[in-house]
Motif scaffolding. Structure first.
Motif, PDB file in Angstrom:
ATOM      1  N   VAL A 153       1.573   5.351  -7.248  1.00 22.22           N
ATOM      2  CA  VAL A 153       0.193   5.214  -6.769  1.00 22.22           C
ATOM      3  C   VAL A 153       0.145   4.024  -5.810  1.00 22.22           C
ATOM      4  O   VAL A 153       0.653   2.945  -6.118  1.00 22.22           O
ATOM      5  CB  VAL A 153      -0.784   4.963  -7.944  1.00 22.22           C
ATOM      6  CG1 VAL A 153      -2.211   4.813  -7.422  1.00 22.22           C
ATOM      7  CG2 VAL A 153      -0.697   6.093  -8.964  1.00 22.22           C
ATOM      8  N   LEU A 154      -0.443   4.237  -4.646  1.00 23.44           N
ATOM      9  CA  LEU A 154      -0.518   3.170  -3.644  1.00 23.44           C
ATOM     10  C   LEU A 154      -1.974   2.817  -3.353  1.00 23.44           C
ATOM     11  O   LEU A 154      -2.789   3.696  -3.045  1.00 23.44           O
ATOM     12  CB  LEU A 154       0.175   3.623  -2.342  1.00 23.44           C
ATOM     13  CG  LEU A 154       0.136   2.619  -1.185  1.00 23.44           C
ATOM     14  CD1 LEU A 154       0.846   1.316  -1.555  1.00 23.44           C
ATOM     15  CD2 LEU A 154       0.771   3.243   0.066  1.00 23.44           C
TER      16      LEU A 154
ATOM     17  N   ARG B 236       2.075   9.693  -4.658  1.00 22.53           N
ATOM     18  CA  ARG B 236       1.334  10.901  -5.079  1.00 22.53           C
ATOM     19  C   ARG B 236      -0.159  10.724  -4.843  1.00 22.53           C
ATOM     20  O   ARG B 236      -0.875  11.666  -4.575  1.00 22.53           O
ATOM     21  CB  ARG B 236       1.540  11.143  -6.593  1.00 22.53           C
ATOM     22  CG  ARG B 236       2.918  11.560  -6.982  1.00 22.53           C
ATOM     23  CD  ARG B 236       3.184  13.017  -6.675  1.00 22.53           C
ATOM     24  NE  ARG B 236       2.274  13.922  -7.375  1.00 22.53           N
ATOM     25  CZ  ARG B 236       2.072  15.189  -7.035  1.00 22.53           C
ATOM     26  NH1 ARG B 236       2.691  15.686  -5.986  1.00 22.53           N
ATOM     27  NH2 ARG B 236       1.260  15.946  -7.734  1.00 22.53           N
ATOM     28  N   LEU B 237      -0.602   9.468  -5.004  1.00 22.87           N
ATOM     29  CA  LEU B 237      -2.035   9.176  -4.892  1.00 22.87           C
ATOM     30  C   LEU B 237      -2.216   7.892  -4.088  1.00 22.87           C
ATOM     31  O   LEU B 237      -1.510   6.912  -4.322  1.00 22.87           O
ATOM     32  CB  LEU B 237      -2.623   8.998  -6.305  1.00 22.87           C
ATOM     33  CG  LEU B 237      -4.055   8.446  -6.421  1.00 22.87           C
ATOM     34  CD1 LEU B 237      -5.079   9.425  -5.851  1.00 22.87           C
ATOM     35  CD2 LEU B 237      -4.388   8.130  -7.894  1.00 22.87           C
ATOM     36  N   VAL B 238      -3.149   7.939  -3.142  1.00 22.86           N
ATOM     37  CA  VAL B 238      -3.489   6.752  -2.356  1.00 22.86           C
ATOM     38  C   VAL B 238      -4.967   6.443  -2.562  1.00 22.86           C
ATOM     39  O   VAL B 238      -5.807   7.348  -2.514  1.00 22.86           O
ATOM     40  CB  VAL B 238      -3.219   6.989  -0.843  1.00 22.86           C
ATOM     41  CG1 VAL B 238      -3.833   5.884   0.006  1.00 22.86           C
ATOM     42  CG2 VAL B 238      -1.725   7.070  -0.587  1.00 22.86           C
TER      43      VAL B 238
ATOM     44  N   LEU C  25      -0.390   1.754   8.068  1.00 22.74           N
ATOM     45  CA  LEU C  25      -0.467   2.444   6.773  1.00 22.74           C
ATOM     46  C   LEU C  25      -1.369   3.674   6.823  1.00 22.74           C
ATOM     47  O   LEU C  25      -1.506   4.392   5.827  1.00 22.74           O
ATOM     48  CB  LEU C  25      -0.972   1.476   5.689  1.00 22.74           C
ATOM     49  CG  LEU C  25       0.009   0.361   5.313  1.00 22.74           C
ATOM     50  CD1 LEU C  25      -0.714  -0.797   4.633  1.00 22.74           C
ATOM     51  CD2 LEU C  25       1.110   0.907   4.397  1.00 22.74           C
ATOM     52  N   ALA C  26      -1.999   3.925   7.982  1.00 18.31           N
ATOM     53  CA  ALA C  26      -2.952   5.051   8.079  1.00 18.31           C
ATOM     54  C   ALA C  26      -2.281   6.378   7.711  1.00 18.31           C
ATOM     55  O   ALA C  26      -2.916   7.251   7.103  1.00 18.31           O
ATOM     56  CB  ALA C  26      -3.547   5.120   9.482  1.00 18.31           C
TER      57      ALA C  26
ATOM     58  N   ALA D  10      -1.037  11.598   1.817  1.00 14.88           N
ATOM     59  CA  ALA D  10      -0.548  11.803   0.438  1.00 14.88           C
ATOM     60  C   ALA D  10      -1.254  13.017  -0.177  1.00 14.88           C
ATOM     61  O   ALA D  10      -2.347  13.390   0.259  1.00 14.88           O
ATOM     62  CB  ALA D  10      -0.821  10.551  -0.392  1.00 14.88           C
ATOM     63  N   PRO D  11      -0.640  13.640  -1.211  1.00 21.55           N
ATOM     64  CA  PRO D  11      -1.269  14.821  -1.826  1.00 21.55           C
ATOM     65  C   PRO D  11      -2.722  14.562  -2.246  1.00 21.55           C
ATOM     66  O   PRO D  11      -3.554  15.449  -2.180  1.00 21.55           O
ATOM     67  CB  PRO D  11      -0.384  15.091  -3.041  1.00 21.55           C
ATOM     68  CG  PRO D  11       0.932  14.472  -2.717  1.00 21.55           C
ATOM     69  CD  PRO D  11       0.652  13.316  -1.800  1.00 21.55           C
ATOM     70  N   ARG D  12      -3.010  13.339  -2.705  1.00 25.68           N
ATOM     71  CA  ARG D  12      -4.381  12.983  -3.081  1.00 25.68           C
ATOM     72  C   ARG D  12      -4.730  11.645  -2.439  1.00 25.68           C
ATOM     73  O   ARG D  12      -3.931  10.715  -2.476  1.00 25.68           O
ATOM     74  CB  ARG D  12      -4.500  12.795  -4.587  1.00 25.68           C
ATOM     75  CG  ARG D  12      -4.011  13.957  -5.415  1.00 25.68           C
ATOM     76  CD  ARG D  12      -5.178  14.674  -6.074  1.00 25.68           C
ATOM     77  NE  ARG D  12      -4.736  15.730  -6.962  1.00 25.68           N
ATOM     78  CZ  ARG D  12      -4.195  16.871  -6.553  1.00 25.68           C
ATOM     79  NH1 ARG D  12      -3.996  17.098  -5.279  1.00 25.68           N
ATOM     80  NH2 ARG D  12      -3.828  17.788  -7.430  1.00 25.68           N
TER      81      ARG D  12
END
Ligand code: AMP
Ligand code: MN
Ligand code: MN
Length: 337
Positions: free
Chosen positions: A28-29, A93-95, A109-110, A115-117
């Protein structure tokens, strides 16, 4: 001006579902805006600590550009979640994105928004509308208000770490509970945060009332050269000043010491509008604008590719400082409220 309404029930549900759809060991980011302020870091790190409480084991928090945490925030809880942009998960997986009004504020970082979510938490009326799930509430005093709501919908109770982060965010963006956005709900949130046992006096001293001697000398010099133009903004007045990279150099100070320089400038009673132009490159300037009500400075900022709020906004200017200020002066007259 009526502001757009906040997130819908469907958007809140989609954000909760996005977080719940990700495994505890998935990457997760969390990302906040370039040159982060108290709300950017506080909403992001507080939420990150909340994710940890939910059992997430692989959480990175980052921001684009120079990887410096401004002095006031170097004791913020959750700083161990922070990694430089270059070390942040490349394919999470998640941002989740915090306090970012436009994609440009995500710098390099745009691309992670693919990401998938992705979930965008923000409170800028100027938010351009990007990312998967958009939790943008222009009525929220800080992004941490949105982050607190999402944590609560995820069933995460506040603890002192989360509370300190969210309190710093809330206190920063409300000017220590002085601005118009300081609603009863803001004080209720502050009360819940303080009830965890955090110490507002200690926090405020660290965040607002402490800084190096060199920063004071630099501030004195920059304030000393301020210019008052009473005819600007349709006769409501503008006060402005500028700071160069050479100023920072001579006083041995990092750029973030200028983040709050707008505050003494906007106190000037003879001017509705305050402008501080801070050099960031050979011909590049970070422009901070504040209005007491005569001008919608976020509209001014948006014409220059920036953004913000009606009474507090900014953009990146190019050329000589004087040209940047001339542009602002001209635009103020076009955006009188
Ligand atoms: P500052 O003057 O840097 O404290 O920023 C005031 C407000 O304007 C904040 O809400 C910022 O998010 C916003 N802002 C400042 N600079 C920019 C920019 N270059 N682009 C978009 N929004 C900005
Ligand atoms: Mn911010
Ligand atoms: Mn904010």
């Amino acid at each position: 001006m009526t502001l757009p309404s906040g997130p819908s029930a469907d958007q809140w549900a989609a954000a909760v579902a996005a977080v719940r759809s990700v495994g505890a060991d998935d990457e997760v980011l969390l990302i906040c805006h370039v040159n982060p302020d108290g709300d950017a870091l506080g909403s992001m790190l507080g939420f990150g600590l909340g994710l940890r409480r939910l059992g997430f084991t692989r959480v990175h928090a980052t921001f684009p550009g120079v990887f410096t945490v401004p002095g006031p925030y170097t004791e913020m809880p959750g700083l161990d979640l922070l990694v430089p942009e270059a070390e942040a998960f490349a394919d999470p997986r998640l941002v989740l994105v915090f306090d970012v009004a436009s994609e440009s504020r995500l710098g390099g970082l745009a691309g992670r928004l693919a990401a998938p979510r992705s979930v965008v938490l923000d409170h800028h009326a100027s938010n351009a509308g990007f990312g998967g799930v958009r939790l943008v509430d222009p009525h929220a005093a800080a992004t941490s208000v949105v982050a607190d709501e999402l944590l609560s919908r995820l069933g995460v109770p506040l603890d002192t770490g989360i509370a300190e982060c969210f309190y710093i965010a809330l206190a920063t963006d409300t000017g220590s509970f002085r601005f118009d956005m300081t609603t009863p709900a803001v004080h209720e949130l502050a009360a819940r945060l303080i009830a965890t046992g955090i110490r507002p006096g200690d926090i405020s001293r660290r965040i607002f009332d402490s800084g190096p001697f060199g920063a004071m000398k630099l501030t004195g010099e920059v304030l000393g050269r301020a210019v008052l133009d009473e005819s600007a903004a349709g006769g409501r007045g503008m006060v402005w000043t500028w700071a160069t990279l050479d100023d920072l150099d001579r006083h041995g100070q990092p750029p973030y010491v200028l983040d709050t320089l707008i505050d003494p400038v906007r106190r000037v009673a003879e001017a509705d509008v305050a402008v501080v132009v801070k050099q960031t490159g050979a011909a590049e300037w970070s422009v901070s604008m504040r209005s007491k009500g005569a001008v919608d400075v976020s509209a001014v900022a948006m014409t220059q590719g920036g953004g913000g709020h009606r009474l507090a906004a900014g953009f990146t200017g190019h050329g000589e400082a004087r040209d940047v200020v001339d542009t602002v002066r001209r635009l103020l007259d076009l955006h009188l409220t």
